[in-house]
Design a protein around this motif. Structure first.
Motif, PDB file in Angstrom:
ATOM      1  N   VAL A  84     -40.172 -77.555 -48.450  1.00  0.00           N
ATOM      2  CA  VAL A  84     -39.974 -78.421 -49.611  1.00  0.00           C
ATOM      3  C   VAL A  84     -41.045 -78.057 -50.634  1.00  0.00           C
ATOM      4  O   VAL A  84     -42.233 -78.135 -50.346  1.00  0.00           O
ATOM      5  N   GLU A  86     -42.257 -78.438 -54.857  1.00  0.00           N
ATOM      6  CA  GLU A  86     -42.091 -79.131 -56.141  1.00  0.00           C
ATOM      7  C   GLU A  86     -42.969 -78.461 -57.189  1.00  0.00           C
ATOM      8  O   GLU A  86     -44.133 -78.147 -56.927  1.00  0.00           O
ATOM      9  N   TYR A  91     -37.446 -79.483 -57.876  1.00  0.00           N
ATOM     10  CA  TYR A  91     -37.537 -79.505 -56.424  1.00  0.00           C
ATOM     11  C   TYR A  91     -36.695 -78.387 -55.808  1.00  0.00           C
ATOM     12  O   TYR A  91     -35.572 -78.119 -56.259  1.00  0.00           O
ATOM     13  N   HIS A  93     -35.618 -76.636 -51.860  1.00  0.00           N
ATOM     14  CA  HIS A  93     -35.635 -76.721 -50.404  1.00  0.00           C
ATOM     15  C   HIS A  93     -34.443 -75.952 -49.866  1.00  0.00           C
ATOM     16  O   HIS A  93     -33.694 -75.315 -50.641  1.00  0.00           O
TER      17      HIS A  93
END
Length: 202
Positions: A84, A86, A91, A93
């Protein structure tokens, strides 16, 4: 740190003091093949704080345009236990991306989700596409294939035009290391007359 050998998707830059880069590559192709984009989030470590930064690179394959969105190093955030990432409210993933970026005459907002991912097999003595070379501490660059092929759902608003990627195909990989090669050849495609076929070479 040792466990990341068998988890190439994870961020590998914890504790790095010297020059180090890491980037994740998302290929996005619409179902009608008329839209072909790549989004590369990443981070660049450097002893000189003025050079250290995070970034999101956007490639328009049909328009032959590449834009590099640069952000402060501190904007980069990553999970220690899962893939994950940011960067400034964007974002990334394994199951999708969420974008809200603008600058250099480009604005992109929206979310895409992925399903049916086909990762490169990770084995005890061959933790990824590099095979045993993944264990070598002297490599200039390390490479990982996170998904050879998957389906995309969702749309992106790019410079005011909504682009539907639903039913399209995607691909994910990453690179990390001290320096990127000065010269290299790379190709990849997962669009053939038969589904579930992927070709990549570097």
């Amino acid at each position: 740190m040792v466990m990341r050998l068998w988890k190439p998707a994870l961020y590998h830059g914890w504790g790095k003091k010297k020059v180090f880069f890491e980037g994740w590559y998302y290929k996005l192709v619409s179902a009608d093949l008329n839209q072909r984009w790549a989004v590369i989030p990443g981070v660049f470590h450097h002893p000189d704080p003025a050079q250290a930064h995070s970034f999101i690179q956007v490639l328009d394959g049909m328009g032959s345009q590449v834009l590099y969105h640069r952000y402060p190093f501190e904007s980069f955030k990553a999970s220690r236990s899962a893939f994950v990432v940011e960067i400034e409210g964007n974002y990334f993933h394994s199951k999708g991306i969420s974008l809200d970026l603008s600058g250099q005459g480009q604005a992109i907002q929206g979310e895409l989700s992925f399903s049916g991912q086909v990762p490169w097999p990770v084995k005890l003595l061959s933790p990824g596409v590099m095979g045993p070379y993944r264990f070598a501490p002297f490599m200039q660059t390390y490479h990982g294939i996170l998904s050879l092929d998957h389906e995309i759902q969702g749309s992106l608003l790019i410079n005011g035009s909504r682009i539907d990627f639903s039913g399209g195909r995607g691909y994910m990989e990453k690179d990390w290391g001290s320096t990127f090669p000065r010269a290299y050849i790379w190709m990849q495609s997962n669009h053939f007359s038969h589904n579930a076929v992927s070709l990549t070479a570097s």
